[in-house]
Design an enzyme around this catalytic site. Structure first.
Site, mmCIF file in Angstrom:
data_model
loop_
_atom_site.group_PDB
_atom_site.id
_atom_site.type_symbol
_atom_site.label_atom_id
_atom_site.label_comp_id
_atom_site.label_asym_id
_atom_site.label_seq_id
_atom_site.Cartn_x
_atom_site.Cartn_y
_atom_site.Cartn_z
ATOM 1 N N SER A 133 -4.218 -14.628 2.008
ATOM 2 C CA SER A 133 -5.233 -13.840 1.400
ATOM 3 C C SER A 133 -5.256 -14.193 -0.201
ATOM 4 C CB SER A 133 -4.708 -12.267 1.433
ATOM 5 O OG SER A 133 -5.477 -11.201 0.836
ATOM 6 N N ASN A 134 -6.650 -13.947 -0.465
ATOM 7 C CA ASN A 134 -6.906 -14.527 -2.031
ATOM 8 C C ASN A 134 -6.493 -15.764 -2.345
ATOM 9 O OD1 ASN A 134 -7.975 -11.920 -2.514
ATOM 10 N ND2 ASN A 134 -5.886 -11.131 -2.314
ATOM 11 N N TYR A 189 -12.792 -8.410 3.045
ATOM 12 C CA TYR A 189 -12.052 -7.048 2.348
ATOM 13 C C TYR A 189 -13.327 -6.490 1.503
ATOM 14 C CZ TYR A 189 -9.783 -8.759 -1.869
ATOM 15 O OH TYR A 189 -9.526 -9.398 -3.235
ATOM 16 N N PRO A 239 -15.824 -4.916 2.300
ATOM 17 C CA PRO A 239 -17.139 -5.373 2.750
ATOM 18 C C PRO A 239 -18.136 -4.246 2.704
ATOM 19 C CG PRO A 239 -15.736 -4.128 4.567
ATOM 20 C CD PRO A 239 -14.825 -4.508 3.256
ATOM 21 N N LEU A 240 -17.792 -2.877 2.188
ATOM 22 C CA LEU A 240 -18.779 -2.100 1.770
ATOM 23 C C LEU A 240 -18.804 -1.978 0.318
ATOM 24 C CD1 LEU A 240 -18.237 0.541 4.570
ATOM 25 C CD2 LEU A 240 -20.097 -1.202 4.633
ATOM 26 N N TYR A 274 0.874 -1.147 -0.014
ATOM 27 C CA TYR A 274 -0.180 -0.017 0.182
ATOM 28 C C TYR A 274 0.815 1.204 0.006
ATOM 29 C CZ TYR A 274 -3.861 -3.289 1.387
ATOM 30 O OH TYR A 274 -4.862 -4.377 1.302
#
Ligand code: NAP
Length: 279
Positions: free
Chosen positions: A146-147, A197, A199-200, A58
């Site tokens: 992750s993934n 992840y 989530p919105l 990031y």
């Protein structure tokens, strides 16, 4: 704040954590000084969302530096998760990437170290053994992925001899329920925490048009239980026994709203109505 056990461990983590993609800038080039970002993180931590998820990727590592500022004097009260990038998954690169993250985060350990995406050119077992050594060295408390698909998660689990894969961080929201076919049932059976992840749905939950039935359904449920769409969407996720969620927000009002996604229970009939509406 509600808590859930992490994987098969007795360690409890908040059901809602702080996602950090975009915090402090989107790339190293656009990296901002981050004072507002630091303030927003501290605001979220003070609300009780004492679980931060980040990644070395990031903002080219800058997000981890921003987080370090927010963690000053608070490190040990926060469950801190970061991720190693797919290009760093070899046995040689994993320890280097971890040391670099620890340096940027200004901490001696991370609570959860996750392989960000599988890398088909590097055997999963090689990565897991390197991560297991980090646990032995005290730099990492728990290992996650992750993934990862079911098969990849199983391969990761089988490569570890002294610890478990405690979590798999994957996309999951009312608008993306693809993990329900295989991964979610597997995680429930194996006691692996799903860290949801986006989530919105990257902000789309708040924006769906009331001309569509599904958005009318969520608005009806929201009006009935006195919550917002985003709160309903988060509560629907964490109703599942193995799921926690990491919404991202840099806006204090949004953080407060998101916190209100936990601490109450969606009635069964509303949970079912939402599950039917968002197929
Ligand atoms: P998200 O959390 O679903 O949505 C974030 C977006 O929604 C932001 O634009 C945010 O803007 C907005 N938002 C948040 N709360 C809101 C509210 N109450 N009302 C209105 N808008 C709101 O999406 P995400 O950032 O993709 O996912 C969350 C975290 O998951 C990431 O930050 C990252 O840590 C992680 N992630 C991991 C992976 C992976 O491969 N493992 C991939 C993607 C994401 P404001 O900041 O303005 O509130």
């Amino acid at each position: 704040m509600e808590f859930k056990n992490l994987g098969r461990t007795n360690v409890k983590i908040p059901v809602l954590g702080l996602g950090t993609w975009g915090v402090g800038g989107l790339s190293m080039k656009s990296a901002a000084g981050g004072d507002d970002a630091v303030k927003a993180l501290i605001f979220g931590l003070d609300l009780g969302m004492r679980f931060i998820d980040t990644a070395e990727m990031y903002a080219g590592g800058h997000t981890e530096e921003v987080i370090a500022k927010a963690l000053e004097n608070r490190r040990d009260s926060v469950f801190l998760a970061t991720k190693v990038s797919p290009e760093h998954l070899s046995s040689e690169d994993v320890p280097k990437a971890c040391d670099a993250s620890l340096r940027r985060l200004r901490t001696e350990y991370v609570d959860l170290y996750q392989a960000h995406w599988p890398n088909p050119r590097i055997p999963i077992a090689e990565t897991m053994k390197a991560m297991e050594k980090l646990v032995r060295d005290g730099k990492v408390r728990f290992i996650g992925v992750s993934n990862f698909s079911v098969e990849q998660t199983r391969e990761a689990q089988e490569a570890l001899s002294t610890v478990d894969v405690v979590s798999n961080q994957v996309e999951y929201s009312l608008l993306d329920r693809s993990i329900e076919a295989n991964l979610l049932p597997y995680a429930e059976k194996e006691h692996i925490t799903i860290i949801a992840y986006s989530p919105l749905a990257r902000g789309q939950i708040a924006m769906g048009s009331v001309r569509e039935d599904r958005w009318r359904t969520i608005d009806e449920v929201a009006a009935k239980v006195g919550k917002t769409r985003n709160q309903i969407a988060l509560n629907w996720l964490i109703t599942k026994q193995s799921v926690v969620a990491i919404p991202k927000s840099a806006n204090p009002a949004h953080l407060r709203e998101n916190l209100g996604g936990q601490g109450w229970k969606l009635p069964h009939e509303d949970y079912d109505a939402l599950s039917r509406a968002f197929t």
